[in-house]
Design a protein around this motif. Structure first.
Motif, mmCIF file in Angstrom:
data_model
loop_
_atom_site.group_PDB
_atom_site.id
_atom_site.type_symbol
_atom_site.label_atom_id
_atom_site.label_comp_id
_atom_site.label_asym_id
_atom_site.label_seq_id
_atom_site.Cartn_x
_atom_site.Cartn_y
_atom_site.Cartn_z
ATOM 1 N N LYS A 112 7.664 -1.917 -9.925
ATOM 2 C CA LYS A 112 7.461 -2.502 -11.250
ATOM 3 C C LYS A 112 8.719 -3.196 -11.769
ATOM 4 C CE LYS A 112 5.744 -1.251 -15.799
ATOM 5 N NZ LYS A 112 5.469 -0.120 -16.683
ATOM 6 N N TYR A 113 9.887 -2.614 -11.475
ATOM 7 C CA TYR A 113 11.139 -3.145 -12.036
ATOM 8 C C TYR A 113 11.932 -3.959 -11.010
ATOM 9 C CZ TYR A 113 10.043 -0.406 -16.153
ATOM 10 O OH TYR A 113 9.437 0.095 -17.277
ATOM 11 N N LYS A 114 11.274 -4.259 -9.895
ATOM 12 C CA LYS A 114 11.870 -5.122 -8.853
ATOM 13 C C LYS A 114 13.229 -4.615 -8.367
ATOM 14 C CE LYS A 114 9.272 -9.246 -9.977
ATOM 15 N NZ LYS A 114 8.277 -8.459 -10.717
ATOM 16 N N ILE A 115 13.303 -3.320 -8.128
ATOM 17 C CA ILE A 115 14.533 -2.711 -7.598
ATOM 18 C C ILE A 115 14.496 -2.846 -6.073
ATOM 19 C CG2 ILE A 115 15.757 -0.505 -7.343
ATOM 20 C CD1 ILE A 115 14.526 0.231 -10.147
ATOM 21 N N PRO A 116 15.565 -3.368 -5.460
ATOM 22 C CA PRO A 116 15.532 -3.550 -4.004
ATOM 23 C C PRO A 116 15.418 -2.219 -3.266
ATOM 24 C CG PRO A 116 17.730 -4.004 -4.891
ATOM 25 C CD PRO A 116 16.831 -3.825 -6.073
ATOM 26 N N THR A 117 14.441 -2.121 -2.392
ATOM 27 C CA THR A 117 14.191 -0.891 -1.639
ATOM 28 C C THR A 117 13.334 -1.242 -0.425
ATOM 29 O OG1 THR A 117 13.412 1.395 -1.849
ATOM 30 C CG2 THR A 117 12.090 -0.251 -2.949
ATOM 31 N N ALA A 118 13.050 -0.263 0.418
ATOM 32 C CA ALA A 118 12.215 -0.521 1.594
ATOM 33 C C ALA A 118 10.784 -0.840 1.154
ATOM 34 C CB ALA A 118 12.215 0.707 2.501
ATOM 35 N N GLN A 119 10.122 -1.769 1.867
ATOM 36 C CA GLN A 119 8.685 -2.023 1.652
ATOM 37 C C GLN A 119 7.950 -0.713 1.883
ATOM 38 O OE1 GLN A 119 7.051 -4.921 1.145
ATOM 39 N NE2 GLN A 119 8.686 -6.418 1.409
ATOM 40 N N PHE A 120 6.869 -0.494 1.173
ATOM 41 C CA PHE A 120 6.213 0.809 1.337
ATOM 42 C C PHE A 120 4.711 0.734 1.085
ATOM 43 C CE2 PHE A 120 5.137 2.140 -3.011
ATOM 44 C CZ PHE A 120 5.792 1.168 -3.737
ATOM 45 N N GLY A 121 4.034 1.783 1.520
ATOM 46 C CA GLY A 121 2.627 1.945 1.202
ATOM 47 C C GLY A 121 2.359 3.413 0.909
ATOM 48 N N VAL A 122 1.398 3.662 0.010
ATOM 49 C CA VAL A 122 1.003 5.037 -0.310
ATOM 50 C C VAL A 122 -0.422 5.224 0.195
ATOM 51 C CG1 VAL A 122 0.586 6.688 -2.183
ATOM 52 C CG2 VAL A 122 2.489 5.068 -2.358
ATOM 53 N N PHE A 123 -0.671 6.283 0.960
ATOM 54 C CA PHE A 123 -1.989 6.485 1.560
ATOM 55 C C PHE A 123 -2.575 7.832 1.153
ATOM 56 C CE2 PHE A 123 0.490 3.556 3.990
ATOM 57 C CZ PHE A 123 -0.396 2.502 4.199
ATOM 58 N N ASN A 124 -3.899 7.807 0.891
ATOM 59 C CA ASN A 124 -4.557 9.021 0.392
ATOM 60 C C ASN A 124 -5.268 9.808 1.484
ATOM 61 O OD1 ASN A 124 -3.903 8.339 -2.292
ATOM 62 N ND2 ASN A 124 -5.563 6.833 -2.253
ATOM 63 N N SER A 125 -5.296 9.264 2.704
ATOM 64 C CA SER A 125 -5.975 10.002 3.773
ATOM 65 C C SER A 125 -5.276 9.759 5.100
ATOM 66 C CB SER A 125 -7.442 9.554 3.883
ATOM 67 O OG SER A 125 -7.486 8.246 4.426
ATOM 68 N N VAL A 126 -5.463 10.693 6.007
ATOM 69 C CA VAL A 126 -4.891 10.573 7.353
ATOM 70 C C VAL A 126 -5.413 9.293 7.999
ATOM 71 C CG1 VAL A 126 -4.887 11.619 9.658
ATOM 72 C CG2 VAL A 126 -4.628 13.079 7.635
ATOM 73 N N LYS A 127 -6.727 9.046 7.809
ATOM 74 C CA LYS A 127 -7.360 7.898 8.469
ATOM 75 C C LYS A 127 -6.702 6.570 8.036
ATOM 76 C CE LYS A 127 -11.879 5.909 8.906
ATOM 77 N NZ LYS A 127 -12.940 5.684 7.947
ATOM 78 N N ASP A 128 -6.531 6.386 6.740
ATOM 79 C CA ASP A 128 -5.928 5.141 6.243
ATOM 80 C C ASP A 128 -4.486 5.005 6.713
ATOM 81 O OD1 ASP A 128 -8.251 4.600 4.995
ATOM 82 O OD2 ASP A 128 -7.558 5.064 2.956
ATOM 83 N N ALA A 129 -3.750 6.127 6.675
ATOM 84 C CA ALA A 129 -2.345 6.087 7.098
ATOM 85 C C ALA A 129 -2.262 5.733 8.582
ATOM 86 C CB ALA A 129 -1.681 7.439 6.822
#
Ligand code: AMP
Ligand code: GLY
Length: 421
Positions: A112-129
């Motif tokens: 939200k605040y455009k802080i430089p960091t690693a690209q990421f994803g949040v996953f809710n299930s083993v299958k999606d991850a």
């Protein structure tokens, strides 16, 4: 003043040592403390996670200020609990402590605040991850969301190990998990950058570099930290400004936008690449062993400084540093970070030099009948201050060899990236 420090590591011994020099201090308690703090404070065996017992102690002993060392009580809300009772506390409240308590909370702020960091994803299930992992570049980093005592981060070189990490996390290895965080692997060199904040302003509180891997050359398993030095060899004016403007200011803005205030130390774990900072993680407290290497360089009354934070007066508070370099090497029990023997005596500690420039901070130790016993994996922190990190390292190694504790081991190469290159 009567002060209580929560925690029992090297960090808390270093804090106790600084506070004991303050003319404002009348009585210092360490809950529960270790064999080192017992020499300069009164240790009180009390479960700091039992807030009701803690509250009772603070009332009975008329404590004026509580200082929280480790992250868990902060994330559990000890500051909110004590503040509601009208007690002064140094440390961030429960919501602000989510900066360490939830990696996903922090990543969302970064987004939200455009802080430089690693690209990421949040996953809710083993299958999606798993689906995501099949097409992502390697290495890749898989993380459990919550506190995991430094163990919830997997750096995975192939898809199979990354998939296994996801399964372990969802299976509850680090507590109930509904989500997993997957991050791009960042190249670069790490730096620990510290600030102190009173909720209105923040000030830099020096830099350090720690060595988390158990083996020389930064190889082997992750540990709580095998040694550190301060200041970091990476810091320069331009980088300093970038860290403040692109990482720290927007983070405090995010906290303010939640109608919260952040009081206490903030540990900013960074990856530095081409003199640019990328956020790896936040910790809502001093680092351990970074604290043991930074505090001996402080040339200002730490108690005054902490009080100025509690009173919202940090802006007017001088913070001075000795123009020296500092190194800390951790002596560990053989076998750490896996299994190790407990309750082994450490004889001859009284033969080790201790002065303004050579210090020992205890970690997993206990005093029984005037004898010191090792009770933890990380046992003693040897610190040396000088003009030159190489000299400091030689001096620390000399002290450790003098002690000659047969149940222990340590890394002889702390600082190798800047000393030996
Ligand atoms: P953390 O608990 O988030 O600090 O992670 C522990 C360690 O894992 C860090 O000190 C880094 O050495 C490493 N690490 C974490 N995230 C990343 C990343 N995205 N890229 C590279 N290394 C990472
Ligand atoms: N030195 C790393 C930590 O305190 O988490």
């Amino acid at each position: 003043m009567k002060i209580a420090i929560l925690g029992n590591g090297g960090r808390e011994h270093a804090i106790a040592d600084q506070l004991s020099k303050s003319p404002k201090l009348n009585k210092l308690y360490c809950l529960p403390g270790n064999a080192g703090t017992e020499l300069i404070a009164e240790n009180v065996k009390l479960d700091i996670y039992d807030f009701n017992k803690l509250g009772k102690f603070v009332d009975e002993y008329k404590i004026d200020l509580v200082i929280v060392g480790p992250e868990k009580p902060l994330v559990d809300g000890v500051v909110d609990f004590l503040t509601n009772k009208g007690i002064k506390v140094f440390g961030p409240n429960k919501i602000s402590s989510q900066l360490e308590g939830s990696k996903i909370f922090t990543k969302k702020i970064c987004e939200k605040y455009k802080i430089p960091t690693a690209q990421f994803g949040v996953f809710n299930s083993v299958k999606d991850a798993h689906k995501y992992l099949e097409k992502s570049n390697k290495p890749i980093v898989v993380k459990a969301d919550g506190l995991a005592a430094g163990k919830g981060v997997y750096i995975c070189v192939d898809t199979e190990s990354a998939k296994n990490a996801v399964v372990e996390i969802f299976n509850g290895k680090f507590g109930t998990a509904n989500q997993v965080l997957i991050e791009e692997f960042m190249q670069g060199e790490e730096m620990s950058y510290f600030v102190i904040s009173d909720g209105k302003t923040f000030r830099k509180f020096n830099t350090a570099q720690d060595h988390k891997r158990v083996g020389e050359g930064d190889k082997g398993k992750n540990t709580g930290g095998m040694g550190a030095y301060s200041p970091s060899g990476l810091i320069n004016k331009e980088l300093d400004l970038k860290i403040i403007e692109t990482v720290i200011k927007p983070t405090f803005e995010a906290i303010k936008d939640m109608d919260e205030t952040y009081k206490g130390f903030l540990y900013v774990g960074l990856m530095i690449r081409d003199n640019n900072p990328y956020l790896v993680e936040y910790n809502v407290r001093m680092g351990d062993p970074e604290c043991q290497t930074i505090l001996p360089l402080l040339d200002t009354d730490l108690l005054e400084l902490m009080l100025s934070c509690c009173e919202g007066n940090l802006k007017n508070q001088p913070i001075n540093w000795r123009d020296k370099k500092s190194m800390c090497i951790v002596l560990c029990s053989n076998g750490y970070p896996d299994t190790y023997k407990k309750n082994i005596e450490i004889p001859n500690l009284d033969k080790i030099t201790s002065n303004n420039n050579t210090l020992i901070y205890h970690a997993g130790t206990e005093m029984i009948d005037n004898k010191v016993y090792a009770t933890g994996g990380r046992v003693l922190n040897f610190v040396s201050i000088s003009d030159d990190l190489k000299k400091s390292r030689e001096s620390v190694i000399h002290e450790i060899e003098n002690l000659n504790w047969e149940n222990g081991f340590y890394r002889k190469d702390i600082g190798f990236r800047i000393i030996d290159k």
